[in-house]
Each structure stands twice: as structure tokens, then as C-alpha cells.
Design a protein around this motif. Structure first.
Motif, PDB file in Angstrom:
ATOM      1  N   ARG A   1       0.839  -1.201   0.000  1.00 12.83           N
ATOM      2  CA  ARG A   1       0.000   0.000   0.000  1.00 12.83           C
ATOM      3  C   ARG A   1       0.872   1.248   0.000  1.00 12.83           C
ATOM      4  O   ARG A   1       2.047   1.218   0.356  1.00 12.83           O
ATOM      5  CB  ARG A   1      -0.906  -0.012   1.235  1.00 12.83           C
ATOM      6  CG  ARG A   1      -2.046  -1.026   1.160  1.00 12.83           C
ATOM      7  CD  ARG A   1      -2.693  -1.200   2.517  1.00 12.83           C
ATOM      8  NE  ARG A   1      -1.798  -1.903   3.415  1.00 12.83           N
ATOM      9  CZ  ARG A   1      -1.972  -3.168   3.804  1.00 12.83           C
ATOM     10  NH1 ARG A   1      -3.000  -3.863   3.389  1.00 12.83           N
ATOM     11  NH2 ARG A   1      -1.101  -3.741   4.622  1.00 12.83           N
ATOM     12  N   ARG A   2       0.277   2.370  -0.349  1.00 14.74           N
ATOM     13  CA  ARG A   2       1.053   3.597  -0.508  1.00 14.74           C
ATOM     14  C   ARG A   2       1.773   4.019   0.767  1.00 14.74           C
ATOM     15  O   ARG A   2       2.830   4.651   0.705  1.00 14.74           O
ATOM     16  CB  ARG A   2       0.164   4.727  -1.018  1.00 14.74           C
ATOM     17  CG  ARG A   2      -0.986   5.112  -0.098  1.00 14.74           C
ATOM     18  CD  ARG A   2      -1.744   6.315  -0.638  1.00 14.74           C
ATOM     19  NE  ARG A   2      -2.293   6.087  -1.972  1.00 14.74           N
ATOM     20  CZ  ARG A   2      -2.768   7.068  -2.745  1.00 14.74           C
ATOM     21  NH1 ARG A   2      -2.767   8.318  -2.302  1.00 14.74           N
ATOM     22  NH2 ARG A   2      -3.264   6.788  -3.924  1.00 14.74           N
ATOM     23  N   GLN A   3       1.248   3.643   1.942  1.00 16.61           N
ATOM     24  CA  GLN A   3       1.937   4.038   3.175  1.00 16.61           C
ATOM     25  C   GLN A   3       3.284   3.346   3.340  1.00 16.61           C
ATOM     26  O   GLN A   3       4.147   3.819   4.093  1.00 16.61           O
ATOM     27  CB  GLN A   3       1.064   3.797   4.405  1.00 16.61           C
ATOM     28  CG  GLN A   3       0.601   2.381   4.619  1.00 16.61           C
ATOM     29  CD  GLN A   3      -0.827   2.177   4.173  1.00 16.61           C
ATOM     30  OE1 GLN A   3      -1.299   2.847   3.248  1.00 16.61           O
ATOM     31  NE2 GLN A   3      -1.544   1.272   4.814  1.00 16.61           N
ATOM     32  N   ALA A   4       3.499   2.235   2.637  1.00 18.83           N
ATOM     33  CA  ALA A   4       4.809   1.568   2.716  1.00 18.83           C
ATOM     34  C   ALA A   4       5.912   2.470   2.206  1.00 18.83           C
ATOM     35  O   ALA A   4       7.080   2.348   2.620  1.00 18.83           O
ATOM     36  CB  ALA A   4       4.781   0.261   1.934  1.00 18.83           C
TER      37      ALA A   4
ATOM     38  N   TRP B   1      -6.349   8.422   3.869  1.00 19.61           N
ATOM     39  CA  TRP B   1      -5.984   7.133   3.276  1.00 19.61           C
ATOM     40  C   TRP B   1      -6.798   6.011   3.907  1.00 19.61           C
ATOM     41  O   TRP B   1      -6.318   5.219   4.703  1.00 19.61           O
ATOM     42  CB  TRP B   1      -4.501   6.878   3.451  1.00 19.61           C
ATOM     43  CG  TRP B   1      -3.631   7.747   2.577  1.00 19.61           C
ATOM     44  CD1 TRP B   1      -4.056   8.696   1.698  1.00 19.61           C
ATOM     45  CD2 TRP B   1      -2.208   7.757   2.520  1.00 19.61           C
ATOM     46  NE1 TRP B   1      -2.983   9.293   1.089  1.00 19.61           N
ATOM     47  CE2 TRP B   1      -1.834   8.735   1.575  1.00 19.61           C
ATOM     48  CE3 TRP B   1      -1.210   7.037   3.175  1.00 19.61           C
ATOM     49  CZ2 TRP B   1      -0.492   9.006   1.272  1.00 19.61           C
ATOM     50  CZ3 TRP B   1       0.105   7.301   2.874  1.00 19.61           C
ATOM     51  CH2 TRP B   1       0.456   8.268   1.931  1.00 19.61           C
ATOM     52  N   GLY B   2      -8.048   5.967   3.517  1.00 12.57           N
ATOM     53  CA  GLY B   2      -8.939   4.939   4.026  1.00 12.57           C
ATOM     54  C   GLY B   2      -9.153   3.826   3.017  1.00 12.57           C
ATOM     55  O   GLY B   2      -8.338   3.593   2.126  1.00 12.57           O
ATOM     56  N   LEU B   3     -10.268   3.138   3.147  1.00 14.15           N
ATOM     57  CA  LEU B   3     -10.548   1.980   2.313  1.00 14.15           C
ATOM     58  C   LEU B   3     -10.714   2.365   0.848  1.00 14.15           C
ATOM     59  O   LEU B   3     -10.244   1.641  -0.049  1.00 14.15           O
ATOM     60  CB  LEU B   3     -11.809   1.272   2.816  1.00 14.15           C
ATOM     61  CG  LEU B   3     -12.216  -0.010   2.105  1.00 14.15           C
ATOM     62  CD1 LEU B   3     -11.081  -1.033   2.129  1.00 14.15           C
ATOM     63  CD2 LEU B   3     -13.470  -0.583   2.749  1.00 14.15           C
ATOM     64  N   ALA B   4     -11.352   3.491   0.567  1.00  9.92           N
ATOM     65  CA  ALA B   4     -11.539   3.897  -0.831  1.00  9.92           C
ATOM     66  C   ALA B   4     -10.192   4.124  -1.503  1.00  9.92           C
ATOM     67  O   ALA B   4      -9.993   3.727  -2.663  1.00  9.92           O
ATOM     68  CB  ALA B   4     -12.394   5.162  -0.902  1.00  9.92           C
ATOM     69  N   THR B   5      -9.260   4.744  -0.803  1.00 10.34           N
ATOM     70  CA  THR B   5      -7.919   4.971  -1.353  1.00 10.34           C
ATOM     71  C   THR B   5      -7.196   3.653  -1.576  1.00 10.34           C
ATOM     72  O   THR B   5      -6.582   3.423  -2.631  1.00 10.34           O
ATOM     73  CB  THR B   5      -7.103   5.868  -0.410  1.00 10.34           C
ATOM     74  OG1 THR B   5      -7.743   7.136  -0.286  1.00 10.34           O
ATOM     75  CG2 THR B   5      -5.688   6.067  -0.927  1.00 10.34           C
ATOM     76  N   THR B   6      -7.256   2.773  -0.579  1.00  5.86           N
ATOM     77  CA  THR B   6      -6.592   1.474  -0.705  1.00  5.86           C
ATOM     78  C   THR B   6      -7.141   0.672  -1.871  1.00  5.86           C
ATOM     79  O   THR B   6      -6.384   0.102  -2.666  1.00  5.86           O
ATOM     80  CB  THR B   6      -6.736   0.676   0.599  1.00  5.86           C
ATOM     81  OG1 THR B   6      -6.002   1.335   1.632  1.00  5.86           O
ATOM     82  CG2 THR B   6      -6.205  -0.738   0.444  1.00  5.86           C
ATOM     83  N   LEU B   7      -8.455   0.621  -2.011  1.00  2.00           N
ATOM     84  CA  LEU B   7      -9.051  -0.158  -3.090  1.00  2.00           C
ATOM     85  C   LEU B   7      -8.770   0.461  -4.457  1.00  2.00           C
ATOM     86  O   LEU B   7      -8.610  -0.259  -5.450  1.00  2.00           O
ATOM     87  CB  LEU B   7     -10.552  -0.311  -2.872  1.00  2.00           C
ATOM     88  CG  LEU B   7     -10.949  -1.170  -1.673  1.00  2.00           C
ATOM     89  CD1 LEU B   7     -12.469  -1.311  -1.591  1.00  2.00           C
ATOM     90  CD2 LEU B   7     -10.308  -2.546  -1.730  1.00  2.00           C
TER      91      LEU B   7
ATOM     92  N   ASP C   1      -6.000   1.959  -5.186  1.00  3.05           N
ATOM     93  CA  ASP C   1      -4.625   1.542  -5.457  1.00  3.05           C
ATOM     94  C   ASP C   1      -4.560   0.066  -5.858  1.00  3.05           C
ATOM     95  O   ASP C   1      -3.829  -0.314  -6.772  1.00  3.05           O
ATOM     96  CB  ASP C   1      -3.749   1.787  -4.229  1.00  3.05           C
ATOM     97  CG  ASP C   1      -3.450   3.265  -4.004  1.00  3.05           C
ATOM     98  OD1 ASP C   1      -3.689   4.062  -4.934  1.00  3.05           O
ATOM     99  OD2 ASP C   1      -2.986   3.613  -2.909  1.00  3.05           O
ATOM    100  N   VAL C   2      -5.325  -0.781  -5.153  1.00  2.53           N
ATOM    101  CA  VAL C   2      -5.364  -2.202  -5.522  1.00  2.53           C
ATOM    102  C   VAL C   2      -5.913  -2.351  -6.934  1.00  2.53           C
ATOM    103  O   VAL C   2      -5.436  -3.193  -7.709  1.00  2.53           O
ATOM    104  CB  VAL C   2      -6.200  -3.007  -4.513  1.00  2.53           C
ATOM    105  CG1 VAL C   2      -6.407  -4.445  -4.991  1.00  2.53           C
ATOM    106  CG2 VAL C   2      -5.536  -3.003  -3.138  1.00  2.53           C
TER     107      VAL C   2
END
Length: 423
Positions: free
Chosen positions: A92-95, A134-140, A142-143
Motif C-alpha cells: 500500500r502507498r503508506q509503505a 488514506w482509508g478503504l476507498a484509497t486502498t481499493l 490503489d489495488v
């Protein structure tokens, strides 16, 4: 791991990780690399293992605080057994916020001194206010970029994950992407010791977020609670930094007396002297911080754990986890549209229409609730076939770090993935 209630894409950069010697003799071209997908200021990285010519791609998402490097052993094991499948582990982008530059000097003792003195770039709510969103919408989203890249040239994509990464995979399948259900991008789902709809209830974690609690959570995040404090030990990133250092020492000089042990925070410190490999054994086998972070010697060797922890491209753990992602994943656990998901702007609207095969593996962590939850999802969707496997003797981390030659995960997911590849 996952939070406990008690506590046109172009490759911008490619870094070769280096496949083991046993892999170079594989009949298909083998590649192991860490790739940055273009994304402006916050790129998404992917750890890719296997043959680039593979017809099928298994995209895997890590659990809470987990990173792509945690899939190192499993990805290699699967790619060896399935030459027609390439494995992509998502960071994920936080990495990308982790400051690994201190390690590049090559002197481990000097690097350790600098890390323990805090002489590296550390992010806080004040310096990383952007992470508040950076919640679920952002993570999905990116996925989805990763899934779309994996689907290039007509390849089939199976999406999976471990712990809250399995939750993320299911939510992707049921998500509404501007009118398109996520499951239309996929040919299968792989859930490793995680899921939705009370999957973690057997461990004592049941998520019930009311609209009022959701609003309060948003207020707290806006006020500065940007990063989840579940593993905070001085700083949010302290645990991940120490895990990386412990792995590095164990890989560099396994039998040397550990100089790091006495400098650990009290909850992690062994009672007496240990060598470097013994410190990893203490942290992950004898005295794990929480059950989510334990390994079982019957499946995962201490040396293998050290190898995973030592990796810096990619790492085994994220340094930072957005509190908004914790809130959203908790709120989306019912796997349907609710008043709470509406408050948070979440779109898990298509769970009932998921129509791809599902595989679920459960360890001994949740006492049956992972499988029960997967069966509920299957019964309340259009999933045509489901495979349920498990081993109560395995730990949560064993599902990822176990020796592939004796891993029940590898033995049971390989036939599932092979069937998908042959369709």
C-alpha cells in the motif's frame, strides 16, 4: 496481521530482489523484482515473483501493518509449484513512507545506532496530514491499479490477502467502482485467515461501528489521530524498525551475541542474553507480542522468519497504518451497505453478486470463525464453488511464513489456482 480490539500504468522503477538458486533452473523464465507503479507523489509498489509470461496473476494484499515482503516465502513456493501463475504482492502507498536510507551504508551497527537514536525521517500527523484520507476507498483504488496492470495482455487475475488483507480482497470484489462491481476484474478469490462478517469473532474481535461512532472517528482523525497506534512503542514505526533490525542481525551473524536485545523496549526484551537468531526466536516463537505475531516451529523455522524480517525491498511490516483505514475496515465488516458505510462514503454494494470461485484457509487463531464467515459469504452471493481448508495447529503468521514443502496452505491452494488457470 489485523487490529485487535485490545490493542495505463508504467513501471517507474524496478529493483531486482534476486531469486534463489533453486529457482533459476525453472523451465520458465523466473523473475523476482520490486516494482513501483507510477502514481505521482504516492506510488504503489508491487513485489512480483515468477514467470512474466504466466497466464494467471495472483495479487495478494497484506494484513494490518503487514507489507509485501511478508509474502516472500509463500510467493516463491507458489510460483515454483505453478509455473503458469505469477504472484504479485501489493505494498500500500503508506509503505513508501518508511525511511530505509539509513540501511544503505552497509554498516549494521552504525545503522542500528542511528535508528535507535531516531535519526531517520519519521512521519507524524503534523508532517503527514495527507494520510488522514488514506482509508478503504484509497486502498481499493490503489489495488485496482495493480489489478488492472496485472490484467494487461489478457491475463487472468485472482485476488487474495491475509488477515485484513483478505477482508480487503472481499471488499474489492463487492465494491462499486463507478458502477462496475470489482469482482468483474477477477477470476477467483483467495482468503488466508481473514475475511468479513465476523471472521475474527473467534479471536474475540467483533466489529460494530454505529453512524455516531463513525462520525466521532472522523473527528478524531481530523484532530490529529492520523496513524493507528496499535503497535506504537515510543513511535508508531518503532516495532517495524526493530523487527527489520532483528532480522538483519540474525541473517548477518546468527550465532553472535545480540547487542540489540538489551536495547529493545521492555515488552520485547528477553530476560537474559541471546544470540541474534535467538532474539528472533524470542520475539516470534517464545514470547510474541500478540498471537497474531507468533510462528509455530512445526511449520516455520526461526531462520525463515529472520529472512522475511531482514528484507528491505520489500519489508515485512509497514511502518505506518492510517487510522482511517482501521475505521473503514471495521465499519465495512457487515459486507453490505449500511447507514455507517454511507456516513463514511464506502461502497460495498455488490457482495451479493460476486460470482467467482473462492478459496479460504483458516489457522488456529480464530477457532472456526474465519471458515464460518467465508461460508456465509458464499451462501449470500453467487459464488459458484468454494474450497475451505485449514490447520488448527498453524499460527496466523505460519500461513505466510511456513516452509512451502510442508505448508497446508500451499498444498491446498495450488490445486485451486491450477483449476482456475485451466478454465
Amino acid at each position: 496481521m489485523r487490529r485487535r480490539t485490545m490493542l495505463g500504468l508504467a513501471a517507474a522503477t524496478v529493483a531486482a530482489v534476486g531469486a534463489p538458486a533453486t529457482v533459476r533452473a525453472a523451465p520458465r523464465p523466473w523473475r523476482e523484482e520490486y516494482v513501483s507503479l507510477g502514481g505521482g507523489a504516492h506510488p504503489v509498489h508491487v513485489y512480483r515473483v515468477g514467470a512474466p509470461t504466466a497466464r494467471q496473476v495472483l495479487v495478494l494484499v497484506a494484513g494490518q501493518f503487514g507489507a509485501a515482503g511478508g509474502y516472500r516465502i509463500l510467493a516463491r513456493g507458489l510460483a515454483r509449484r505453478l509455473p503458469g501463475t505469477q504472484v504479485w504482492a501489493v505494498d500500500r502507498r503508506q509503505a513508501d513512507l518508511a525511511d530505509l536510507s539509513v540501511l544503505r551504508g552497509g554498516d549494521l551497527d552504525r545503522s542500528t545506532d542511528r535508528y535507535l537514536a531516531g535519526r531517520y525521517r519519521s512521519w507524524t500527523a503534523g508532517t503527514a496530514p495527507f494520510a488522514a484520507d488514506w482509508g478503504l476507498a484509497t486502498t481499493l483504488a490503489d489495488v485496482r491499479r495493480v489489478v488492472c496492470a496485472a490484467r494487461a495482455d489478457g491475463r487472468r487475475v485472482v485476488l487474495g490477502g491475509h488477515s485484513w488483507g483478505a477482508t480487503t480482497a472481499l471488499l474489492y470484489a463487492g465494491w462499486d467502482f463507478a458502477g462496475r462491481p470489482g469482482h468483474r476484474d477477477l477470476t477467483g478469490l483467495v482468503l488466508l485467515d481473514g475475511g468479513v462478517h465476523d471472521a475474527f469473532a473467534g479471536e474475540g474481535d467483533v466489529y460494530r461501528v454505529t453512524p455516531a461512532q463513525a462520525r466521532d472517528g472522523l473527528v478524531a482523525i481530523a484532530a490529529g489521530e492520523v496513524f493507528d497506534p496499535s503497535l506504537t512503542m515510543g513511535r508508531t514505526e518503532t516495532y517495524a524498525v526493530l523487527a527489520l533490525l532483528a532480522g538483519r542481525y540474525a541473517r548477518t551473524a546468527p550465532s553472535a551475541p545480540s547487542t540489540l536485545a538489551a536495547r529493545l523496549p521492555a515488552p520485547l526484551r528477553p530476560a537474559g542474553p541471546v544470540d541474534n537468531l535467538g532474539l528472533v526466536e524470542h520475539l516470534y516463537a517464545s514470547h510474541p507480542l500478540v498471537p497474531d505475531l507468533a510462528i509455530g516451529p512445526a511449520y516455520t523455522s526461526v531462520a525463515a522468519a529472520a529472512e522475511v524480517l531482514a528484507g528491505a525491498g520489500p519489508t515485512a511490516f509497514e511502518w505506518y497504518w492510517p487510522q482511517r483505514l482501521t475505521l473503514d475496515l471495521s465499519a465495512a465488516d457487515p459486507f453490505s451497505r449500511t447507514a455507517t458505510t454511507d456516513v463514511l462514503g464506502l461502497r460495498p454494494w455488490h457482495g451479493a453478486s460476486i460470482d467467482v470461485p473462492l478459496y479460504c484457509f483458516q489457522t488456529g487463531l480464530t477457532c472456526g470463525s474465519v471458515t464460518a464467515a467465508a461460508r456465509w459469504v458464499t451462501a449470500h452471493s453467487r459464488i459458484p464453488t468454494a474450497t475451505y481448508a485449514g490447520d488448527e495447529a498453524m499460527t496466523h503468521l505460519d500461513a505466510l511464513w511456513a516452509d512451502p514443502r510442508r505448508s497446508p496452505v500451499v498444498d491446498t491452494v495450488v490445486p485451486f489456482l491450477r483449476r482456475l488457470d485451466e478454465r
